[in-house]
Design a protein around this motif. Structure first.
Motif, short mmCIF file in Angstrom:
data_model
loop_
_atom_site.label_atom_id
_atom_site.label_comp_id
_atom_site.label_asym_id
_atom_site.label_seq_id
_atom_site.Cartn_x
_atom_site.Cartn_y
_atom_site.Cartn_z
N MET A 183 0.80 -1.30 -0.07
CA MET A 183 -0.04 0.05 0.00
C MET A 183 0.96 1.28 -0.09
O MET A 183 1.90 1.37 0.55
CB MET A 183 -1.01 -0.11 1.16
N CYS A 184 0.40 2.22 -0.78
CA CYS A 184 1.02 3.41 -0.80
C CYS A 184 0.69 4.28 0.27
O CYS A 184 1.76 5.14 0.95
CB CYS A 184 0.65 4.13 -2.07
N PHE A 185 -0.53 4.39 0.74
CA PHE A 185 -0.89 5.25 1.95
C PHE A 185 -1.85 4.38 2.78
O PHE A 185 -2.43 3.43 2.34
CB PHE A 185 -1.77 6.51 1.29
N LYS A 186 -1.78 4.93 4.02
CA LYS A 186 -2.71 4.21 5.05
C LYS A 186 -4.13 4.63 4.79
O LYS A 186 -5.19 3.86 4.60
CB LYS A 186 -2.26 4.40 6.37
N THR A 187 -4.65 6.01 5.07
CA THR A 187 -5.92 6.44 4.84
C THR A 187 -6.16 7.68 3.61
O THR A 187 -5.30 8.50 3.61
CB THR A 187 -6.24 7.16 6.32
N CYS A 188 -7.12 7.35 2.93
CA CYS A 188 -7.41 8.35 1.95
C CYS A 188 -8.84 8.81 1.98
O CYS A 188 -9.65 8.25 2.49
CB CYS A 188 -7.41 7.66 0.68
N LEU A 189 -8.74 10.36 2.03
CA LEU A 189 -10.08 10.76 2.08
C LEU A 189 -10.57 11.64 0.65
O LEU A 189 -9.68 12.30 0.08
CB LEU A 189 -9.85 12.14 3.19
N LEU A 190 -11.51 11.34 0.29
CA LEU A 190 -12.23 11.77 -0.98
C LEU A 190 -13.23 12.75 -0.53
O LEU A 190 -14.34 12.55 0.11
CB LEU A 190 -12.47 10.70 -1.85
N ASN A 216 -3.34 -0.75 -5.07
CA ASN A 216 -2.77 -0.82 -3.86
C ASN A 216 -2.53 0.54 -3.22
O ASN A 216 -1.50 0.58 -2.72
CB ASN A 216 -1.33 -1.53 -3.89
N PHE A 217 -3.33 1.46 -3.56
CA PHE A 217 -3.00 2.87 -3.11
C PHE A 217 -3.24 3.36 -1.81
O PHE A 217 -2.41 3.78 -1.17
CB PHE A 217 -3.78 3.81 -3.99
N ALA A 218 -4.39 2.84 -1.05
CA ALA A 218 -4.77 2.92 0.21
C ALA A 218 -5.34 2.06 0.91
O ALA A 218 -5.84 1.17 0.44
CB ALA A 218 -5.46 4.35 0.19
N GLU A 219 -5.12 1.82 2.33
CA GLU A 219 -5.64 0.86 3.08
C GLU A 219 -6.90 0.95 3.37
O GLU A 219 -8.01 0.05 3.33
CB GLU A 219 -4.79 0.52 4.26
#
Length: 124
Positions: A1-8, A27-30
């Motif tokens: 994963m590249c990042f843990k948490t993503c906010l859209l 595999n961008f964000a968990e």
């Protein structure tokens, strides 16, 4: 994963659905949190309900635009050093692109729709 948490942050349900599916398929964000208003995002960030390391921010939203979000984001007391914000927009207005380039918080301007290739390019 590249990042843990993503906010859209985007007011458009269809855009959120598509963007979320693309992020989930990579595999961008968990984890991905989707909010449909900039004010809701600011409240969640300020209260510590979400601690993203990456934010995808729409430019044109009712009530509060992406740029207005950034003005208010500047005022909230959270650790911003490890948060990357990507302006995600269908806007072709050169002024929007210029404003995003001038913002110290925007890492990059990305045109909708978000693609698998764009996500790969954003991974550190």
């Amino acid at each position: 994963m590249c990042f843990k948490t993503c906010l859209l942050i985007d007011d458009n349900y269809i855009d959120n659905f598509v963007t979320r599916k693309i992020i989930e398929g990579s595999n961008f964000a968990e984890s991905i949190t989707v909010v449909r208003s900039a004010t809701e995002a600011l409240t969640s960030l300020a209260e510590g309900k979400i601690k993203p390391d990456v934010i995808f921010l729409d430019v044109r939203m009712p009530l509060m635009s992406g740029f207005e979000f950034l003005e208010e984001y500047e005022k909230i007391d959270i650790d911003k050093d490890n948060i990357k914000i990507f302006m995600l927009s269908s806007s072709l207005d050169p002024m929007d692109m210029r404003k995003s380039t001038d913002s110290k918080h925007i890492t990059q301007f990305i045109h909708k729709p978000l693609t698998q290739k764009a996500l790969e390019d954003l991974c550190p």
